[in-house]
Write a protein that holds these residues in place. Structure first.
Motif, PDB file in Angstrom:
ATOM      1  N   ALA A   1       0.864  -1.179   0.000  1.00 22.65           N
ATOM      2  CA  ALA A   1       0.000   0.000   0.000  1.00 22.65           C
ATOM      3  C   ALA A   1       0.897   1.224   0.000  1.00 22.65           C
ATOM      4  CB  ALA A   1      -0.920   0.010   1.222  1.00 22.65           C
ATOM      5  N   ALA A   2       0.364   2.349  -0.477  1.00 25.60           N
ATOM      6  CA  ALA A   2       1.190   3.553  -0.542  1.00 25.60           C
ATOM      7  C   ALA A   2       0.320   4.793  -0.459  1.00 25.60           C
ATOM      8  CB  ALA A   2       2.006   3.580  -1.837  1.00 25.60           C
ATOM      9  N   ASP A   3       0.856   5.823   0.163  1.00 28.91           N
ATOM     10  CA  ASP A   3       0.231   7.133   0.160  1.00 28.91           C
ATOM     11  C   ASP A   3       0.208   7.671  -1.273  1.00 28.91           C
ATOM     12  OD1 ASP A   3      -0.577   9.776   1.436  1.00 28.91           O
ATOM     13  OD2 ASP A   3       1.305  10.352   0.459  1.00 28.91           O
ATOM     14  N   ASP A   4      -0.758   8.514  -1.570  1.00 27.78           N
ATOM     15  CA  ASP A   4      -0.908   9.027  -2.937  1.00 27.78           C
ATOM     16  C   ASP A   4       0.345   9.727  -3.441  1.00 27.78           C
ATOM     17  OD1 ASP A   4      -3.465   8.041  -3.073  1.00 27.78           O
ATOM     18  OD2 ASP A   4      -4.440   9.942  -2.558  1.00 27.78           O
ATOM     19  N   GLY A   5       1.104  10.340  -2.531  1.00 34.50           N
ATOM     20  CA  GLY A   5       2.288  11.083  -2.957  1.00 34.50           C
ATOM     21  C   GLY A   5       3.576  10.283  -2.907  1.00 34.50           C
TER      22      GLY A   5
END
Length: 309
Positions: A70-74
Motif C-alpha cells: 500500500a502507498a500514500d498518494d504522494g
C-alpha cells in the motif's frame, strides 16, 4: 505480522520473534511486504545500545526489498511494485511488513533477487557515496579498500573498477582470490607486518584514495599508503573531518541512502558492473544467528534474512 523485536538493547540475544499489528503508511510512505532484509553491523550496534535515542520496543533492520502493499498518494509507487529501500535509522526491516519513506526507496534492479537487492542498500550505497561523492574517484586513479571482502568493501571494489580506477584490497588470505575476482588488481594481508610496504611496492608514491571500512589501527596504518596530497575516506565513526598529515585530506561519513543512490546502484547491477555479494540467506527465525555472523566480522559480502516466500 511476524517481526524480530527487541524489548531492551542488551545485545543480539535481546531479539525475539513476536506478532505485532500491521503498520499503515502515513503521508509520503509506502508499506512494503518484505521478502529480503539485509543484516549489517549497524543492526548489531543498535541492539548493543550504540545509537542513543532509540525508542523501545525496537525492530532492527535498515535495508529491505519487497513488494509495495500500500502507498500514500504522494509516494510515487503503486501496490505491486518491486522496490528496495533504506529504513535508516528508524529500522523495522526484520518484519513481514515495513514502512519506507518515498524518497528512500527505488525500483529494484531487474537482475537481482529480493535478497540480493536488500543486501545492496546500505553496503552498496555507502561504497558508492564514499568513492564517487566523497572520494571523487576518477578513472586511472588508484584506491585502497580495507575490509575489501565485507559488505561495503565488496561493492566498493566493483564500483571502483567500473569507474575505471585501479582498486587494491586489504583482506585476510582466505579472501584474496575472492577479492581479486571482484576486480582488485592486488590484495594484501593486514596481518602481515609489512603490508603497508607491500602496497607502496605496487603503487610507488602511494595510492590516490583510501576507502577505509575498518577504522582503528588498520585505518591508521592504511593512511601510510596514501600519496602526499591524496584523499582518505572512512565509513567508521566518529564522523567528521579527519586530521591527517602530508597534505592528505579526508573525512569519516555516515551514508545517506536516497532514491537517486538506489537508482544508480540498480543501473550498475542491470548493466553487469555490480554483482550483489550475498554469503548466506537465513530465515527470520534464525535472526540471532544472522546477527552473530555479522558480528564476527568475517562474512564475505552480506548476510540476508529471507522473509515471506
Amino acid at each position: 505480522m511476524r517481526v524480530a523485536l527487541a524489548e531492551q538493547l542488551s545485545g543480539i540475544d535481546s531479539v525475539d520473534l513476536s506478532d505485532q499489528p500491521d503498520p499503515a503508511p502515513a503521508a509520503g510512505q509506502a508499506l512494503i511486504r518484505v521478502y529480503g532484509a539485509g543484516v549489517g553491523p549497524w543492526d548489531v550496534g543498535f541492539l548493543s545500545g550504540g545509537f542513543p535515542g532509540i525508542a523501545l520496543p525496537f525492530v532492527p533492520g535498515q535495508e529491505v526489498a519487497g513488494v509495495v502493499e500500500a502507498a500514500d498518494d504522494g509516494a510515487g509507487v503503486q501496490p505491486g511494485d518491486l522496490v528496495y529501500a533504506s529504513l535508516f535509522p528508524a529500522g523495522g526491516g526484520f518484519a513481514e511488513l515495513a514502512l519506507a519513506s518515498a524518497d528512500r526507496l527505488a525500483p529494484m534492479p531487474d537482475q537481482a533477487s529480493f535478497q540480493e537487492a536488500a543486501g545492496l542498500v546500505i553496503g552498496g550505497g555507502t561504497a558508492h557515496q564514499g568513492l564517487v561523492d566523497r572520494g571523487l574517484l576518477q578513472a586511472g586513479e588508484t584506491v585502497l579498500i580495507t575490509a575489501a571482502a565485507g559488505g561495503v568493501g565488496s561493492a566498493a571494489v566493483q564500483i571502483a573498477a567500473a569507474i575505471g580506477a585501479r582498486p587494491l584490497g586489504v583482506a585476510s588470505p582466505p579472501n584474496h582470490a575472492y577479492v581479486r575476482g571482484l576486480g582488485a588488481s592486488e590484495v594484501v594481508d593486514y596481518h602481515a607486518v609489512d603490508w603497508v610496504e607491500q602496497v607502496l611496492a605496487v603503487v610507488p608514491g602511494g595510492v590516490d584514495l583510501l576507502l577505509d571500512c575498518v577504522g582503528g589501527p588498520t585505518m591508521e596504518q592504511a593512511v601510510g599508503t596514501v600519496r602526499d596530497g591524496g584523499r582518505a575516506i572512512s565509513v567508521i565513526p566518529p564522523f567528521g573531518p579527519l586530521q591527517l598529515e602530508r597534505g592528505i585530506t579526508g573525512e569519516s561519513f555516515a551514508a545517506q541512502g536516497g532514491r537517486q543512490r538506489l537508482e544508480a546502484l540498480a543501473r550498475m547491477v542491470d548493466s553487469g558492473q555490480l554483482r550483489p555479494q550475498v554469503e548466506a540467506v537465513l530465515p527470520l527465525g534464525q535472526v540471532r544467528e544472522a546477527l552473530g555472523r555479522v558480528a564476527s566480522r568475517h562474512a564475505r559480502g552480506k548476510i540476508v534474512l529471507q522473509i515471506g516466500h
